[in-house]
Design a protein around this motif. Sequence first.
Motif, PDB file in Angstrom:
ATOM      1  N   GLU A  75       0.809  -1.217   0.000  1.00  0.00           N
ATOM      2  CA  GLU A  75       0.000   0.000   0.000  1.00  0.00           C
ATOM      3  C   GLU A  75       0.844   1.270   0.000  1.00  0.00           C
ATOM      4  O   GLU A  75       0.459   2.281  -0.580  1.00  0.00           O
ATOM      5  CB  GLU A  75      -0.920   0.014   1.229  1.00  0.00           C
ATOM      6  N   GLY A  76       2.008   1.220   0.656  1.00  0.00           N
ATOM      7  CA  GLY A  76       2.791   2.435   0.833  1.00  0.00           C
ATOM      8  C   GLY A  76       3.869   2.658  -0.188  1.00  0.00           C
ATOM      9  O   GLY A  76       4.368   3.778  -0.324  1.00  0.00           O
ATOM     10  N   ALA A  77       4.274   1.631  -0.941  1.00  0.00           N
ATOM     11  CA  ALA A  77       5.366   1.814  -1.888  1.00  0.00           C
ATOM     12  C   ALA A  77       5.148   1.039  -3.175  1.00  0.00           C
ATOM     13  O   ALA A  77       5.136   1.605  -4.269  1.00  0.00           O
ATOM     14  CB  ALA A  77       6.701   1.398  -1.242  1.00  0.00           C
ATOM     15  N   VAL A  78       4.978  -0.281  -3.065  1.00  0.00           N
ATOM     16  CA  VAL A  78       4.932  -1.127  -4.255  1.00  0.00           C
ATOM     17  C   VAL A  78       3.762  -0.751  -5.165  1.00  0.00           C
ATOM     18  O   VAL A  78       3.882  -0.781  -6.392  1.00  0.00           O
ATOM     19  CB  VAL A  78       4.847  -2.613  -3.850  1.00  0.00           C
ATOM     20  N   LYS A  79       2.652  -0.366  -4.568  1.00  0.00           N
ATOM     21  CA  LYS A  79       1.446  -0.072  -5.347  1.00  0.00           C
ATOM     22  C   LYS A  79       1.443   1.371  -5.874  1.00  0.00           C
ATOM     23  O   LYS A  79       0.403   1.992  -6.003  1.00  0.00           O
ATOM     24  CB  LYS A  79       0.211  -0.314  -4.476  1.00  0.00           C
ATOM     25  N   THR A  80       2.608   1.907  -6.142  1.00  0.00           N
ATOM     26  CA  THR A  80       2.718   3.250  -6.696  1.00  0.00           C
ATOM     27  C   THR A  80       3.483   3.185  -8.017  1.00  0.00           C
ATOM     28  O   THR A  80       4.034   2.154  -8.376  1.00  0.00           O
ATOM     29  CB  THR A  80       3.469   4.184  -5.728  1.00  0.00           C
TER      30      THR A  80
END
Length: 388
Positions: free
Chosen positions: A231-236
């Motif tokens: 949620e905080g890094a990979v999904k960007t």
Amino acid sequence: MSELHAVYAFVVAFAVATALTPLTARFARRVGAVDQPKARGLGRESTPLLGGLAIFAGALVAGLLFIETTSRTQDRFVGILIGAALITLVGALDDRFDLHPAVKLLGQVAAAIVPVAFGVEATNITLPFVGPIDFGSLGGPITVVGLVAMMNVVNFSDGVDGLAAGVCAIAAIAFSIIAFDLERSHAAILAACTAGAAAGFLVHNFPPASIYMGDCGANLLGFLLGCIAVEGAVKTQAVLALVIPLVVLAVPFLDTTFVVLKRMKYGRPVYLADDNHFHHRFSRIGFSQRRTVLYLYAWTACLAGLALAVRFVPYSDNHGHLHAGWTAVMVVLFLLVVLASVYLVYVLEILKFRRFVRTREPGRSEAEVDAEVRRSLETGEFEAVSRP
């Protein structure tokens, strides 16, 4: 304002976990969830398990109070909470009844499927020099595998007082900072909740521990860190979004990789515990539990610092052009972390063990000492070392 909420969330999670951990210890003894000393373990007396219940309570209370969701993130947050509750329950049952490895794995998969079903899914990543990679319909299964892997990485590395809680707290703080920079405030505050709960439990778990987190705590922390990473890094769309979590969590990943390869090399089942983890190796060369965890904390902090530097140091304009000065700074930081890593996993053991061999048998030649050191490093089997 969100940053302030993260601070509040950390404090509340810390306070709740600190207050509830002694109650959890008494409950664990009452229901018989107690860890007995093992030949491969470093503990010296029976210790209650189920510390993960206090960690879950701390993260839950702080999350419900301070995580502000939107219509896009509400379902994902609910999915994470349900999955966290499920893996905590599975872990607690394992702590009490010692579930079969296949049953534990099934529970981990079930817990991982829940947040993915609610939208916590890495559908694509952006890698440096490669660009965006779209997973398509494989995003869900890949995320489930990643979450299960994270649970096992933390669980495998939880073998000495205070290690998993401290390492996960450091990692969660780094994730929180990175998630805020990527404008993922819900993930950042969840990371702060996780860090606070782990740190609060650490008050009672730092050597000598009065309680262990058990499988319910190790699996829970791995699950939460995995969800936070997605949620905080990979999904960007951020470059290095996948690399940064791997750097932050390099210590438990390296530890797990080492022991799994070791077990495979000698034909042992990968799920059977042994004494080849980093903390066991430090113990065999004479380190106390406190010194062991402090060294591993420092190593984790160095790697987390490098990950933060990768994110915040302006060494590139994001269009393929590097700034010479800042690039030099990054190279120096990278080399320092590599040198620290080499020192801890290789040079330290050789120097300490060589000194021990000379002290134990002062008449041995340099060639004989080198031969024994090589044999011990190849097999991973060191004789116990005691400090004078």
